[in-house]
Design a protein around this motif. Structure first.
Motif, PDB file in Angstrom:
ATOM      1  N   LYS A  89      51.396  43.132  36.743  1.00 10.97           N
ATOM      2  CA  LYS A  89      51.104  41.779  36.261  1.00 10.97           C
ATOM      3  C   LYS A  89      50.071  41.069  37.112  1.00 10.97           C
ATOM      4  CE  LYS A  89      55.618  41.027  34.101  1.00 10.97           C
ATOM      5  NZ  LYS A  89      56.821  40.174  34.028  1.00 10.97           N
ATOM      6  N   ASP A  90      50.001  41.393  38.412  1.00 12.78           N
ATOM      7  CA  ASP A  90      49.091  40.678  39.310  1.00 12.78           C
ATOM      8  C   ASP A  90      47.700  41.298  39.354  1.00 12.78           C
ATOM      9  OD1 ASP A  90      49.949  43.003  40.471  1.00 12.78           O
ATOM     10  OD2 ASP A  90      50.199  42.174  42.490  1.00 12.78           O
ATOM     11  N   LYS A 131      43.891  41.990  38.450  1.00 14.78           N
ATOM     12  CA  LYS A 131      42.833  41.124  37.936  1.00 14.78           C
ATOM     13  C   LYS A 131      42.234  41.705  36.657  1.00 14.78           C
ATOM     14  CE  LYS A 131      41.673  39.095  42.410  1.00 14.78           C
ATOM     15  NZ  LYS A 131      40.618  38.855  43.419  1.00 14.78           N
TER      16      LYS A 131
END
Length: 540
Positions: A86-87, A89
């Motif tokens: 999810k994190d 970029k």
């Protein structure tokens, strides 16, 4: 060159003996998992450039990464797990999804490896289902849709577990739905970044799409949609070697260029169709705006007429009200004059009554004196008078009595006439009061009508319609400018399309010179494309 780079990714005895030596494969892996989005995208693009054949793709499946002491994981699995984080970029996730798409295309073994990674498959299906207005999330959604579609296109995939081609197709048809899947896939082709990348073999300024990926989308998107809609079954036979593998390198290069140019022509045709649809939509919107503008103009004219009519009615009512006020003032003056006249007649009547009383007293005195004369006992100042003098007094008193009676009758007639006049004046006064009451009632009605005719409200409506008319005019002007821009772009695309056709014809001549035979079906395709291009030009 690509084979040499792939070879550096494989474990060798030289790497074990020289652990400090850094190879090209190690640099690509470090860049791919570095965390910097631009570095990840470039590393993914470099690995894609190495995947020329199915054999290289299958060989890359043997690459193992050390994630801990004594723990190794396949490169494809690690890329899929990283893409699902999810994190991560935006550009890094785009690069990984593009790498996975090229990797599993025409490689059933890679599809089988990817389907054995439930976190990656769950991420892809969740991303397709997500509804978003963000441009970046729309692109991620389209990349995930194409990756799932490529898993369905693979032939001869042998996999057992939670996710298979059949279960993945069932998820796309029943949970995601074909319409939503098509909408997600169109998020790529409708992106401006994709259109710019599809017009040139070199990547644009923004690191998102490259030309090679746009070709993959064009070759596979229609087939993916047909399969999701149930129009095509899941392929079961492994792909057969293509005829291009049997050709010489020069002929293969020329064929590749022709395919690339065909893809460019197809992209231009799609772009022209999109612009045609946008042009039609904008013309329809312009027509709607024109109709609304005409309606607003008619409504404005009607309100202006109503306002003028209301103003004229108000002026007429004001004039009538002024006349009524003048009549009321005249009636008030006449009433005051009648009241004064009635008071004067009352005073005169009172004087007549007093004079009648005096005459009555005098009459009584005369009658008393006549009675005394008849009896011979008339007394004057305490002494006796002579008969001649007494007769004169009697005659004088008789004349005075007749005069008093005539005066009394006259006064009585005058009194009756005055009483009749008073009665008439009283009736006229009552009529005047009734007429004044009617005038007052009429004035109240006129005031109510004047209040009902609110000119300010009509003026506010006119101002509001004028503002709406200006807004519609602005929208019509903007749509006209957009229409002109689209028309100019459409003409430029047609010129570019003609140049591409010329280049394709030249490349086909080169194929003939190299000894390759151009089949009738290819010539028919050329003719159909030429006729389709001519038809598009005629339409525009």
């Amino acid at each position: 060159m690509q084979q040499q780079v792939v070879a550096t990714l494989m474990p060798t005895d030289s790497q074990a003996s020289q652990p400090s030596q850094v190879t090209a494969g190690q640099l690509l892996c470090r860049g791919l998992f570095s965390g910097d989005e631009v570095t990840m995208w470039c590393s993914a693009a470099a690995l894609v450039a190495c995947m020329e054949t199915q054999a290289i793709k299958e060989e890359l499946l043997r690459v193992q990464l050390a994630v801990g002491e004594g723990t190794h994981v396949a490169l494809l699995h690690q890329a899929g797990l990283l893409a699902a984080r999810k994190d991560l970029k935006f550009r890094g996730r785009v690069g990984l999804l593009i790498l996975l798409s090229h990797w599993i295309h025409d490689c059933p073994a890679a599809v089988g490896k990817l389907l054995t990674s439930p976190p990656c498959v769950q991420f892809l299906t969740t991303a397709i289902e997500e509804q978003t207005d963000s441009q970046e999330q729309t692109i991620i959604r389209g990349l995930a849709a194409l990756l799932v579609g490529l898993c369905l296109l693979a032939k001869g995939v042998k996999v057992t577990g939670e996710y298979t081609q059949e279960s993945l197709l069932e998820i796309a048809q029943k949970r995601i739905l074909a319409e939503r899947f098509a909408e997600a896939l169109s998020g790529i082709t409708q992106s401006e970044l994709y259109m710019r990348a599809a017009q040139s073999y070199y990547p644009p300024g923004e690191v998102v799409f490259d030309f090679q990926y746009t070709q993959l989308v064009r070759r596979t998107s229609d087939t993916v949609l047909q399969m999701v809609r149930g129009e095509l079954p899941i392929p079961s036979d492994p792909p057969s070697p293509s005829s291009s593998d049997r050709l010489s390198p020069d002929v293969q290069a020329t064929s590749t260029h022709i395919m690339e140019h065909d893809a460019v022509v197809t992209s231009y045709k799609e772009l022209i169709r999109d612009q045609d649809s946008q042009l039609i939509q904008m013309r329809e919107e312009a027509s709607v705006v024109s109709e609304q503008r005409n309606k607003e103009r008619e409504e404005r004219t009607r309100l202006a007429d109503d306002l003028a009519t209301s103003k004229q009615q108000k002026l007429d009512i004001d004039s009538q009200l002024h006349n009524v006020r003048q009549q009321c003032a005249q009636l008030e003056d006449e009433k005051s004059a009648l009241a004064h006249r009635l008071a004067a007649m009352e005073d005169e009547r009172q004087r007549d009554r007093e004079e009648r009383a005096k005459l009555a007293q005098r009459l009584e005195s005369v009658e008393s004196r006549q009675h005394d004369v008849a009896d011979g006992r008339m007394v004057n100042g305490g002494g006796d008078q002579s008969p001649g003098r007494l007769q004169q007094d009697v005659d004088s008193l008789g004349q005075l009595l007749q005069t008093s009676e005539r005066e009394l009758q006259k006064q009585q007639h005058l009194l009756l006439a005055r009483e009749e006049e008073v009665t008439v004046l009283s009736g006229r006064l009552q009529m005047a009061e009734q007429e004044m009451d009617g005038v007052r009632q009429e004035m109240l009605c006129m005031r109510e009508q004047t209040q009902d005719i609110d000119g300010d409200d009509l003026q506010m409506k006119c101002k509001r319609y004028e503002a709406q008319l200006q807004e519609l005019s602005h929208r019509h002007k903007k749509l006209t400018e957009d229409n002109e821009d689209l028309t100019q772009g459409h003409e430029d695309l047609l010129v570019l399309l003609a140049d591409q056709d010329t280049r394709i014809a030249s490349l086909r001549e080169r194929l003939v010179k190299h000894g390759d035979v151009v089949t009738d079906s290819e010539e028919d395709d050329d003719e159909s494309e030429d006729s389709e291009s001519a038809g598009d030009e005629d339409d525009h």
